[in-house]
Design a protein around this motif. Structure first.
Motif, PDB file in Angstrom:
ATOM      1  N   ALA A 419       0.828  -1.209   0.000  1.00 61.56           N
ATOM      2  CA  ALA A 419       0.000   0.000   0.000  1.00 61.56           C
ATOM      3  C   ALA A 419       0.861   1.258   0.000  1.00 61.56           C
ATOM      4  O   ALA A 419       0.528   2.253  -0.650  1.00 61.56           O
ATOM      5  CB  ALA A 419      -0.950   0.003   1.199  1.00 61.56           C
ATOM      6  N   GLY A 420       1.962   1.233   0.748  1.00 55.37           N
ATOM      7  CA  GLY A 420       2.866   2.379   0.752  1.00 55.37           C
ATOM      8  C   GLY A 420       3.413   2.666  -0.634  1.00 55.37           C
ATOM      9  O   GLY A 420       3.493   3.837  -1.063  1.00 55.37           O
ATOM     10  N   ALA A 425       2.739   5.878  -5.944  1.00 54.75           N
ATOM     11  CA  ALA A 425       2.419   5.927  -7.377  1.00 54.75           C
ATOM     12  C   ALA A 425       1.141   6.715  -7.639  1.00 54.75           C
ATOM     13  O   ALA A 425       1.052   7.467  -8.622  1.00 54.75           O
ATOM     14  CB  ALA A 425       2.286   4.505  -7.917  1.00 54.75           C
ATOM     15  N   ILE A 426       0.148   6.570  -6.787  1.00 54.56           N
ATOM     16  CA  ILE A 426      -1.107   7.309  -6.969  1.00 54.56           C
ATOM     17  C   ILE A 426      -0.875   8.809  -6.876  1.00 54.56           C
ATOM     18  O   ILE A 426      -1.388   9.591  -7.685  1.00 54.56           O
ATOM     19  CB  ILE A 426      -2.152   6.862  -5.930  1.00 54.56           C
ATOM     20  N   VAL A 430      -2.036  11.259  -9.717  1.00 60.99           N
ATOM     21  CA  VAL A 430      -3.234  12.072  -9.450  1.00 60.99           C
ATOM     22  C   VAL A 430      -2.817  13.278  -8.616  1.00 60.99           C
ATOM     23  O   VAL A 430      -2.980  13.297  -7.386  1.00 60.99           O
ATOM     24  CB  VAL A 430      -4.316  11.245  -8.704  1.00 60.99           C
ATOM     25  N   PRO A 431      -2.265  14.311  -9.242  1.00 61.26           N
ATOM     26  CA  PRO A 431      -1.696  15.436  -8.479  1.00 61.26           C
ATOM     27  C   PRO A 431      -2.713  16.211  -7.649  1.00 61.26           C
ATOM     28  O   PRO A 431      -2.339  16.838  -6.655  1.00 61.26           O
ATOM     29  CB  PRO A 431      -1.068  16.312  -9.568  1.00 61.26           C
ATOM     30  N   ASP A 432      -3.987  16.194  -8.040  1.00 59.03           N
ATOM     31  CA  ASP A 432      -5.000  16.919  -7.271  1.00 59.03           C
ATOM     32  C   ASP A 432      -5.777  15.995  -6.340  1.00 59.03           C
ATOM     33  O   ASP A 432      -6.923  16.276  -5.972  1.00 59.03           O
ATOM     34  CB  ASP A 432      -5.964  17.648  -8.201  1.00 59.03           C
ATOM     35  N   LEU A 433      -5.136  14.902  -5.923  1.00 59.10           N
ATOM     36  CA  LEU A 433      -5.818  13.905  -5.099  1.00 59.10           C
ATOM     37  C   LEU A 433      -6.399  14.506  -3.836  1.00 59.10           C
ATOM     38  O   LEU A 433      -7.550  14.231  -3.477  1.00 59.10           O
ATOM     39  CB  LEU A 433      -4.845  12.776  -4.738  1.00 59.10           C
ATOM     40  N   THR A 446      -9.395   5.422  -6.328  1.00 64.13           N
ATOM     41  CA  THR A 446      -9.972   4.091  -6.512  1.00 64.13           C
ATOM     42  C   THR A 446     -10.015   3.709  -7.989  1.00 64.13           C
ATOM     43  O   THR A 446      -9.853   2.540  -8.344  1.00 64.13           O
ATOM     44  CB  THR A 446     -11.372   3.997  -5.897  1.00 64.13           C
ATOM     45  N   GLY A 447     -10.224   4.698  -8.857  1.00 64.09           N
ATOM     46  CA  GLY A 447     -10.199   4.414 -10.288  1.00 64.09           C
ATOM     47  C   GLY A 447      -8.806   4.021 -10.759  1.00 64.09           C
ATOM     48  O   GLY A 447      -8.651   3.112 -11.589  1.00 64.09           O
ATOM     49  N   TRP A 448      -7.783   4.683 -10.228  1.00 60.63           N
ATOM     50  CA  TRP A 448      -6.404   4.330 -10.570  1.00 60.63           C
ATOM     51  C   TRP A 448      -6.103   2.901 -10.125  1.00 60.63           C
ATOM     52  O   TRP A 448      -5.503   2.122 -10.879  1.00 60.63           O
ATOM     53  CB  TRP A 448      -5.439   5.301  -9.907  1.00 60.63           C
ATOM     54  N   LEU A 449      -6.519   2.551  -8.922  1.00 54.34           N
ATOM     55  CA  LEU A 449      -6.281   1.196  -8.419  1.00 54.34           C
ATOM     56  C   LEU A 449      -7.021   0.158  -9.257  1.00 54.34           C
ATOM     57  O   LEU A 449      -6.473  -0.909  -9.558  1.00 54.34           O
ATOM     58  CB  LEU A 449      -6.714   1.094  -6.954  1.00 54.34           C
TER      59      LEU A 449
END
Length: 493
Positions: A419-420, A425-426, A430-433, A446-449
């Motif tokens: 997960a770390g 990577a996320i 996804v810079p505006d996460l 969740t879409g990236w995963l």
């Protein structure tokens, strides 16, 4: 028989086996949620009977013939054959009598464990636990073929992992985790605990909303109550459970998010893989990476807890936390608690390391069941500085050993490690996460995963699955860096 015919017959046969395995999983779900208590003895016989059918199918001589003749046309076919071959080889090493007996005893043991836990009485459970361990030692010896018996059981949950490889990871993690824990517990700034009363119905409604927020598909699932929360199923029927403590809504909310992470993995797998070997999560370590990243890196982030604070204020009114920043600290409060499932991120892996050492001793025979409580309590005091006050806070707290899940515990820590890496990577992708999470929008993560990991199911091996998603080899460093940055910030170290 041609290679094409062999492959087609093999897959048709395997789909029936996978369907029967799903039925057995549904029986287990029923047992932990809605089955009447008086049905336990009959359910144990039902589970043993179905395990006998499944074992016979998995050891059918025709499997060896089909596997010898079948030829893959693409990487999906290769993965299907690899996993069927692995299952067949493992199943043929275990006598049918033993497989059925394990199913019968562990089914009955689950209810006995729950009653002993409720009564805080180890003596109620010890004879059954002793029998479970005897059977698992026999199974491990059959599978090991002269290798390490505990390694043979780990292989059920994290193929290719060994006690030695896991120990090496834990040895590298422990010093930084212990140093961080000592710094945090000694900090002048200490978040206030959550206090108040949070009614069952209101918690359940909020938990259902949180499940939807994290993308749970209610048309293919349901939520029920269980002593020990879990997720069950794959394909088009993936169910979750939670539990409610009216003084601690985090118990319910984060258990729900955790189980949604598991469910999202199964629901996110390519539907073309349904009822085939690659139509399920590739390993429990990868599975735990999904539940832990949903629960912690996303669910306990500053951005998301800010959104959650607003929703809880609307539902429960004033519950004594001044603002969103204080709520973020409270949601991540570090303390040396007894319960693994309620442990903060700093302590969680230390709980797993303890269980890993104890169950390895139980399977190898260097620790006997009658000495487990004393060994647990001594190790807990050594690792956490707190004396266990009652068995339900000690060796009776987890369901795993009652149902024979030896070798499962280390996958929780491997899941944290994965997960770390995935969160690193996320954040790059996804810079505006944080802006999304602050709005209660988890879809970017969740879409990236789903796209980069979940949809593949068992197509790739566990390590490869994570490496392909992250773009780099998984190590413990991203997890430890994340924990230190997060908790040094909260505790102003």
């Amino acid at each position: 028989m041609s290679a094409d015919v062999a492959f087609t017959e093999l897959m048709d046969y395997q789909r029936q086996t996978e369907a029967l395995a799903q039925v057995m999983g549904r029986l287990s779900w029923d047992q932990e949620t809605v089955m009447p208590r008086g049905a336990a003895e009959q359910r144990a016989e039902e589970m043993a009977a179905l395990e006998g059918v499944l074992h016979a199918r998995r050891t059918d001589p025709r499997l060896a013939e089909w596997l010898e003749l079948a030829e893959p046309e693409d990487e999906e076919d290769e993965a299907q054959l690899r996993l069927i071959r692995r299952s067949h080889e493992r199943a043929t090493k275990v006598p049918g009598r033993l497989a059925q007996e394990i199913a019968r005893v562990t089914s009955a043991a689950q209810g006995i464990w729950a009653e002993a836990r409720a009564a805080d009485d180890v003596s109620m459970f010890l004879p059954t636990l002793t029998e479970v361990i005897r059977l698992k030692r026999e199974e491990a010896a059959a599978l090991a073929g002269g290798r390490d018996r505990y390694d043979a059981l780990i292989d059920d949950y994290e193929p290719s992992a060994t006690a030695a490889s896991i120990s090496a990871i834990f040895d590298r993690m422990r010093p930084r985790l212990v140093a961080l824990r000592e710094a945090v517990l000694g900090a002048e700034v200490q978040p206030q605990p959550l206090t108040g009363h949070f009614g069952l119905e209101a918690q359940v409604r909020m938990a259902r909303d949180l499940a939807a927020t994290f993308g749970y598909d209610w048309t293919r699932g349901r939520m029920d109550m269980a002593v020990h929360p879990f997720s069950s199923g794959s394909g088009s029927d993936v169910r979750i459970t939670t539990r409610v403590v009216e003084a601690d809504p985090f118990n319910c909310f984060y258990s729900t998010i955790h189980e949604v992470g598991h469910a999202a993995y199964e629901l996110g797998i390519d539907p073309d893989y349904a009822l085939t070997p690659i139509g399920a999560g590739v390993s429990m370590g990868v599975h735990e990476s999904q539940s832990r990243i949903y629960e912690n890196q996303l669910g306990r982030s500053r951005a998301f807890t800010g959104w959650l604070y607003g929703r809880m204020s609307e539902r429960f009114g004033d519950f004594g936390i001044a603002d969103a920043e204080a709520f973020y600290a409270t949601a991540n409060r570090v303390q040396s608690g007894y319960i693994r499932t309620e442990a903060d991120e700093v302590h969680y892996n230390l709980h797993i390391m303890m269980r890993f050492d104890l169950e390895r001793g139980l399977i190898r025979g260097t620790l006997e069941p009658e000495d487990l409580e004393e060994a647990w309590n001594a190790r807990f005091l050594e690792d956490f500085g707190v004396a266990v006050d009652r068995p339900s806070h000690g060796m009776l707290q987890d369901v795993h050993w009652s149902v024979g899940l030896f070798g499962y515990f280390p996958t929780y820590a491997l899941g944290n490690v994965y997960a770390g890496c995935l969160m690193k990577a996320i954040r790059a992708a996804v810079p505006d996460l944080d802006d999304q999470l602050a709005r209660g929008d988890t879809s970017g993560a969740t879409g990236w995963l789903r796209e980069n990991l979940q949809r593949h199911g068992g197509l790739y091996r566990p390590h490869e699955t994570v490496t392909r998603a992250c773009g780099f080899e998984p190590t413990e460093e991203p997890l430890l860096d994340y924990l230190e940055e997060k908790f040094r910030g909260i505790y102003r170290l």
